[in-house]
Enzyme design. Structure first.
Site, short mmCIF file in Angstrom:
data_model
loop_
_atom_site.label_atom_id
_atom_site.label_comp_id
_atom_site.label_asym_id
_atom_site.label_seq_id
_atom_site.Cartn_x
_atom_site.Cartn_y
_atom_site.Cartn_z
N LYS A 21 0.83 -1.21 0.00
CA LYS A 21 0.00 0.00 0.00
C LYS A 21 0.87 1.26 0.00
CE LYS A 21 -2.94 0.51 3.57
NZ LYS A 21 -2.97 1.80 4.29
N SER A 22 1.90 1.27 0.83
CA SER A 22 2.74 2.48 0.91
C SER A 22 3.44 2.75 -0.42
CB SER A 22 3.81 2.30 2.00
OG SER A 22 3.21 2.26 3.26
N ARG A 26 2.63 6.01 -3.12
CA ARG A 26 3.71 6.91 -3.55
C ARG A 26 3.90 6.86 -5.07
NH1 ARG A 26 4.12 5.67 1.62
NH2 ARG A 26 5.47 6.84 3.04
N ARG A 130 -7.76 12.22 13.62
CA ARG A 130 -6.32 11.97 13.76
C ARG A 130 -5.51 13.27 13.64
NH1 ARG A 130 -4.88 7.00 9.98
NH2 ARG A 130 -2.87 7.28 11.02
N ASP A 322 2.89 -1.03 12.01
CA ASP A 322 1.57 -1.53 11.60
C ASP A 322 1.37 -3.00 11.97
OD1 ASP A 322 0.91 0.94 10.59
OD2 ASP A 322 1.49 0.47 8.54
N ARG A 395 -6.56 -3.25 10.42
CA ARG A 395 -5.53 -4.16 10.98
C ARG A 395 -6.02 -4.84 12.26
NH1 ARG A 395 -1.84 -3.53 7.18
NH2 ARG A 395 -1.44 -1.42 6.46
C1 S3P Z 1 2.76 4.85 6.36
C2 S3P Z 1 3.46 5.22 7.47
C3 S3P Z 1 3.08 4.83 8.83
C4 S3P Z 1 2.10 3.66 8.82
C5 S3P Z 1 1.01 3.83 7.83
C6 S3P Z 1 1.58 3.97 6.43
C7 S3P Z 1 3.21 5.35 5.05
O1 S3P Z 1 2.46 5.93 9.47
O2 S3P Z 1 1.55 3.47 10.11
O3 S3P Z 1 0.13 2.73 7.85
O4 S3P Z 1 2.78 4.81 4.01
O5 S3P Z 1 4.00 6.29 5.05
P1 S3P Z 1 3.35 7.07 10.21
O6 S3P Z 1 4.22 7.66 9.22
O7 S3P Z 1 2.33 8.04 10.73
O8 S3P Z 1 4.07 6.36 11.29
#
Ligand code: S3P
Length: 446
Positions: A21-22, A26, A130, A322, A395
């Site tokens: 996903k990350s 990006r 948040r 995570d 999660r």
């Molecule tokens: C993520 C960074 C993390 C993670 C999130 C995805 C990202 O958060 O918990 O699920 O894709 O950069 P934080 O950067 O707030 O720690």
């Protein structure tokens, strides 16, 4: 939706995961501001993907499915993103809805701060609760005008960007989202921007920016970016290690299990889950380790293990953030005590994940003590049947399903649909690896 999870007698199978996903988010976002078209294949699936695609499309970016291209593997899903260059985005006609996705909102806040128009970013009730001051404050320091609820700390955020100047900024928390937000804003700022990290967090943004030709320098934990245009880059996204964690823990904790997970991204800034599981004595091995694109990838084989307690604290925490709820599930049946510290960030995720994990595991007979920045888990020999809740958090839904899979008896997971935020196929995989015989994995879905 409520799922009732049984206790299958064996777990076996080969699993392919959705794309990370990350990395997907990006790859979509940075290619949207690149100088031409690019392809992203094997992207993540689920609601968070729809959130970022919807927002980028709201900025005038064309992102369309591509059925015939050479980037991915045969039959894999692929998108073509027509990059509009750094300055080619359009003022959105409506609020940009980030849904449940913190990464979408925080990375977009950096991008929108560079745009000479007005945007409004919002999301679902979890995301609106948040903290956004962690991005608002440095972006305002760079010259963006941002207003939000709660003294500019909560979404909706109204952003009027443009005319940014570079900053030197020390991140108060080791957050990849904040780091990435500021690196993206830095592409638009006059002069260079330096970001100092307290500890290493996932570095997918840095890898991708470098591959796209950005002027990004790294000196230990300090990153310096200067305004740069980006060349489009095709990305074949590896499997999501965060999604793999559920199967790794399920296999290691189940008395008769072996699963093989294919094509998992094992970037060292994400692979803390493997390190923690190994410190617990887990039988987990990497095979076929290779480099794909700019990311390391491997197949992971996990099997029934005699787990012992461990400590998770300090610099490894951002690299496993995570995965901590499902690692707490592993700890609940490991011999001895597990201490999770320095993880107060868990309280500001999609739910308060310390509270949600402690409540869920306690309902299944685990011995867990809540701490302000983590938890202490005393292993028991078996979890028992009980009722758990996702608290609307993907999660937590999946961690509780894994707890149910290894418990004796039937476990209810309410709010189970939350898994669809990152892993809509989770329940099907759970059934497919369960060699059920008399005790199927998914007993009932209502
Ligand atoms: C993520 C960074 C993390 C993670 C999130 C995805 C990202 O958060 O918990 O699920 O894709 O950069 P934080 O950067 O707030 O720690």
């Amino acid at each position: 939706m409520q799922q009732v999870i049984g206790s299958p007698s064996r777990l076996r199978g080969a699993i392919s995961l959705p794309g990370d996903k990350s990395i997907s988010q990006r790859a979509f976002l940075l290619n949207a501001i690149a100088e031409g078209p690019a392809h992203v294949s094997n992207p993540c699936v689920g609601d968070d993907r729809e959130s970022i695609l919807r927002c980028l499309q709201g900025l005038g970016v064309s992102i369309v499915p591509c059925s015939r291209c050479a980037v991915g593997r045969t039959g894999e899903e692929c998108f073509e993103i027509r990059g509009r260059g750094l300055n080619g985005l359009e003022e959105p006609a409506d609020v940009l809805d980030s849904g449940n996705s913190g990464t979408t909102m925080r990375l977009l806040a950096g991008l929108l701060s560079g745009q000479p128009f007005l945007s409004v970013l919002s999301g679902d009730s979890s995301l609106r609760s948040r903290p956004m001051d962690r991005v608002v404050q440095p972006l305002v320091e760079m010259g963006a005008r941002i207003m939000g609820r709660g003294g500019d700390s909560r979404a909706p955020l109204a952003i009027r960007g443009g005319d940014l100047r570079g900053i030197s900024y020390t991140l108060p928390v080791a957050s990849a989202q904040v780091k990435s937000c500021l690196l993206i804003a830095g592409l638009y700022a006059a002069g260079s921007s330096t970001i100092l990290q307290p500890a290493a967090s996932r570095d997918h943004t840095e890898r991708l920016l470098r591959a796209m030709g950005a002027d990004l320098q790294e000196d230990g934990l300090a990153l310096t970016i200067s305004p740069s245009s980006l060349a489009p880059v095709d990305v074949r996204v590896p499997g999501d290690i965060s999604s793999s964690a559920f199967w790794l823990v399920a296999a290691c904790c189940h008395p008769d299990a072996e699963v093989r997970i294919e094509g998992v991204g094992v970037n060292p800034t994400r692979a803390g889950v493997l390190e923690v599981l190994r410190s617990m004595g887990a039988e987990v091995r990497l095979e076929n380790v290779r480099e794909e694109g700019d990311e390391p990838v491997a197949d992971i084989v996990a099997q029934s293990s005699e787990l012992v307690g461990t400590e998770v604290a300090g610099d490894i925490v951002p690299q496993v953030i995570d995965e901590l709820p499902v690692l707490a599930v592993a700890a609940s049946v490991a011999r001895g005590t597990t201490v999770i510290r320095d993880a107060a960030e868990l309280r500001v995720k999609e739910s308060d994940r310390i509270r949600s994990t402690v409540n869920g595991l306690t309902a299944l007979g685990a011995i867990v003590e809540e701490r302000p920045d983590g938890m202490v888990v005393q292993g028991v020999s078996n979890l028992t049947s009980g009722r758990t809740a996702s608290d609307g958090d993907h999660r937590i839904a999946m961690a509780m399903a894994v707890a149910g899979l290894i418990s004796r008896g039937d476990t209810v997971v309410s709010g189970a649909e939350a898994a669809g935020v990152s892993y809509p196929g989770f329940w099907d995989v759970l059934e497919s690896i369960s060699e059920s015989g008399d005790r199927p994995a998914v007993l009932e879905a209502t």
